[in-house]
Design a protein around this motif. Structure first.
Motif, short mmCIF file in Angstrom:
data_model
loop_
_atom_site.label_atom_id
_atom_site.label_comp_id
_atom_site.label_asym_id
_atom_site.label_seq_id
_atom_site.Cartn_x
_atom_site.Cartn_y
_atom_site.Cartn_z
N THR A 1 0.83 -1.20 0.00
CA THR A 1 0.00 0.00 0.00
C THR A 1 0.87 1.26 0.00
OG1 THR A 1 -1.71 -1.17 1.25
CG2 THR A 1 -1.83 1.24 1.19
N LEU A 2 0.60 2.16 -0.92
CA LEU A 2 1.34 3.41 -1.02
C LEU A 2 0.63 4.52 -0.25
CD1 LEU A 2 2.31 3.30 -4.81
CD2 LEU A 2 3.52 2.34 -2.84
N ALA A 3 1.34 5.61 -0.01
CA ALA A 3 0.80 6.71 0.79
C ALA A 3 -0.43 7.34 0.14
CB ALA A 3 1.88 7.77 1.00
N ASN A 4 -0.54 7.24 -1.19
CA ASN A 4 -1.70 7.84 -1.87
C ASN A 4 -2.91 6.92 -1.88
OD1 ASN A 4 -1.02 5.89 -3.71
ND2 ASN A 4 -0.41 7.32 -5.34
N GLY A 5 -2.78 5.77 -1.19
CA GLY A 5 -3.91 4.86 -1.09
C GLY A 5 -3.95 3.77 -2.13
N SER A 6 -3.12 3.85 -3.14
CA SER A 6 -3.11 2.81 -4.18
C SER A 6 -2.28 1.61 -3.71
CB SER A 6 -2.52 3.38 -5.48
OG SER A 6 -1.18 3.78 -5.29
N SER A 7 -2.48 0.49 -4.38
CA SER A 7 -1.74 -0.72 -4.03
C SER A 7 -0.99 -1.25 -5.24
CB SER A 7 -2.69 -1.80 -3.49
OG SER A 7 -3.64 -2.15 -4.47
N VAL A 8 0.10 -1.94 -4.98
CA VAL A 8 0.97 -2.46 -6.04
C VAL A 8 1.23 -3.94 -5.79
CG1 VAL A 8 3.17 -2.24 -7.24
CG2 VAL A 8 2.09 -0.22 -6.26
N ASP A 9 1.10 -4.74 -6.84
CA ASP A 9 1.42 -6.17 -6.75
C ASP A 9 2.80 -6.43 -7.33
OD1 ASP A 9 -0.63 -7.70 -5.50
OD2 ASP A 9 -1.96 -7.26 -7.20
N PHE A 10 3.35 -7.58 -7.02
CA PHE A 10 4.59 -7.99 -7.65
C PHE A 10 4.34 -8.21 -9.15
CE2 PHE A 10 5.61 -9.43 -3.27
CZ PHE A 10 6.81 -8.75 -3.12
#
Length: 591
Positions: free
Chosen positions: A142-151
């Motif tokens: 989870t990033l600070a802007n609320g978005s999420s990132v997968d591998f």
């Protein structure tokens, strides 16, 4: 033949039934597995041995079955249910890979490392929006802007596979035979024995006829004998699987004979417990099984000592020699199903030591309440389940034994320190040289991974290393001059390599194609057709035939094939171009 097969099936069925009907009250706490690489290209040929797509699929399939057994949260598929039971390991991450819970090691050979990665893809396949708790869970994505990132690659998971080079003292637990000087010396004794001579004479016509009919102009004639039984089978089996014309010409019967002969050879080289090295009764040919067994006990002991928090799953990837050695040491070769344990395991095979308790425990049990079972799966076929087998001469009803009993039996033959291995093997390695000057306890298995030597100051260690290196290089140079036929000479431009037809390129081979070429990585690729390998200009009858080593893949990677080939005193002109302008390859410590 049919009656014998029925007897084997009858003996296996009770073991399979017992394995597939485990008590629901059992709790698995830890598992240690040694896994054989999948199919690869043959050791003898123009290209370096490489994992094939089929070999990767075999390891992926094995990893998937391990997932079904140890990580599945639900009932198994009908297919998996015929091969294993659902026995989840307590506390291990089911979906997201947590490298802190696993210990994964491999030899440095490309096809072994590649197979390990394929296995891990099956064990922990890609998954999205799922992250290991010890890796900060969902917060890590989870990033600070609320978005999420997968591998990448839809959640590909990255295992920490430790490749252990033979220069590392930890390699003795994974491939204890590779740098063991006495192991290779004992193998040479086998090749000069009356038994080997009888096998050589009785099978010579079969080898020469088979390869002349099916593989003309491929392997050099001196290799077409029982001395190279494993190399011949390895070459034929690959061609049988990938070339329809070879499959039709060779036939299943002749392939079976080649495999049986390879089994006989490799059993004597790796499972003959009566053979000794420099110390009477040291079971030198089973040295790799002695070290592997010690590692299994050490990993399970570490798990117990941690109260179940560490070493939940240990995976080691390597060659078949340690398997054959352990089969003999644990008396598996004397079971009613001994035929299974008196042959080279099929690609992707796995042997497992499982630590469990017999009740549905919510907390870690006392050591007296822990049990061990041995499981083996030969290959990755649909008809090969993970099956329990009794160790140490016990009956089929005693496939499980208490932890203390298991550790006691293993300790009767295992080698638990690097210094002991160095002493038995009389190995020429830098770590053996340094250990001879260190504190007696610094080479124990518990310290094997860190390779530290707290009793040596950096200055003293540097001196010892330099002296050891000089000694090893001197030994290597002397060996090359005396036994390898190496000589230093100025290139004579008037003597050019003659073109030689045949070999792997056949009529396409040109005069400019050298018998030894070097890839960018420094790997040597050897071709046939020169006098050394039985082509035109080869030495006359009566000249010493190259001496094979136990298996080509066991030899340190900078030694080609399964033997140390000697150059004759004549025919100098034929090998000038192959070494001129190149630094001679120095053999590693060992034979």
């Amino acid at each position: 033949m049919a009656s014998r097969s029925l007897k084997v099936v009858a003996a296996v069925l009770p073991l399979v039934s017992e394995a597939l009907a485990q008590s629901v009250n059992e709790t698995v706490w830890s598992s240690f597995a040694y896994i054989l690489y999948g199919e690869r290209t043959p050791l003898q040929g123009e290209t370096a041995a490489t994992l094939t797509p089929l070999g990767a699929q075999q390891l992926y399939s094995q990893g998937s079955l391990f997932r079904a057994r140890y990580l599945s949260n639900s009932s198994l598929s009908d297919e998996d249910n015929t091969l294993t039971t659902n026995s989840p390991i307590v506390g291990i991450e089911r979906q997201a890979l947590d490298n802190s819970q696993l210990s994964i090691s491999s030899t440095t050979k490309d096809y072994v490392v590649g197979g390990a990665l394929a296995f891990m893809q099956g064990l922990y396949p890609p998954v999205t929006q799922t992250f290991a708790y010890n890796n900060d869970g969902a917060n890590a994505s989870t990033l600070a802007n609320g978005s999420s990132v997968d591998f990448p690659l839809d959640g590909y998971q990255y295992p920490n596979v430790k490749t252990v080079p033979i220069t590392d003292s930890s390699s003795v637990w994974l491939e204890g035979h590779t740098l063991c000087t006495q192991y290779w010396s004992s193998g040479n004794e086998f090749r000069t024995s009356a038994t080997n001579e009888q096998m050589y004479n009785s099978t010579l016509d079969f080898y020469e006829t088979t390869f002349a009919e099916v593989f003309p102009n491929t392997l050099p004639r001196p290799m077409l004998s029982f001395d190279y039984a494993y190399d011949s089978y390895d070459y034929a089996a690959y061609a049988y699987n990938h070339d329809e014309s070879v499959r039709n010409a060779l036939g299943v019967d002749r392939l079976a004979i080649l495999r049986n002969l390879a089994n006989v050879q490799q059993l004597d080289l790796n499972a003959n417990l009566s053979a000794s090295g420099s110390q009477e009764g040291d079971m030198i040919r089973a040295i790799s099984g002695r070290t592997l067994a010690a590692k299994a006990v050490a990993q399970l002991s570490a798990h117990i000592a941690s109260g179940g928090s560490s070493s939940k799953l240990t995976l080691m990837f390597g060659s078949f020699e340690p398997m054959l050695a352990f089969f003999a040491l644990s008396d598996l070769t004397n079971l009613a199903t001994s035929g299974l344990f008196r042959q080279i395991p099929l690609p992707g095979s796995a042997m497992v030591f499982e630590l469990f308790s017999t009740s549905n425990d919510s907390s870690y049990p006392e050591e007296d309440d822990l049990w061990v079972r041995f499981l083996f799966r030969n290959g990755t076929g649909s008809g090969s389940p993970i099956t329990e087998y009794p160790l140490f001469g016990r009956g089929n009803s005693e496939t499980r034994m208490r932890w203390d009993d298991f550790a006691t039996e293993i300790n009767k033959f295992s080698i638990r320190s690097v210094s002991s291995w160095c002493n038995i093997c009389e190995a020429f390695t830098l770590f053996c040289s340094s250990l001879s000057h260190s504190h007696p306890g610094s080479s124990s298995l518990g310290n094997a991974d860190n390779n530290s030597n707290t009793s040596l100051s950096p200055a003293v260690a540097g001196v010892i290393g330099a002296v050891a290196a000089i000694a090893v290089l001197s030994f290597a140079g002397t060996t090359a001059f005396v036994f390898g036929g190496m000589r230093i000479r100025r290139k004579d431009e008037s003597n050019k390599r003659r073109s030689s037809l045949g070999g792997f390129k056949g009529a396409e081979k040109m005069a400019s194609d050298h018998d030894v070429t070097f890839a960018g990585s420094g790997v040597r690729h050897e071709r046939v057709g020169s006098w050394e390998l039985g082509g035109p200009g080869r030495p006359a009858a009566g000249t010493t035939i190259p001496v094979p080593a136990p298996t080509a893949e066991s030899v340190p990677s900078n030694i080609f094939g399964a033997s140390i080939k000697r150059s004759g005193k004549d025919n100098d002109d034929d090998d000038v171009d192959s070494i001129a302008g190149r630094a001679p390859v120095k053999p590693l410590e060992g034979v």
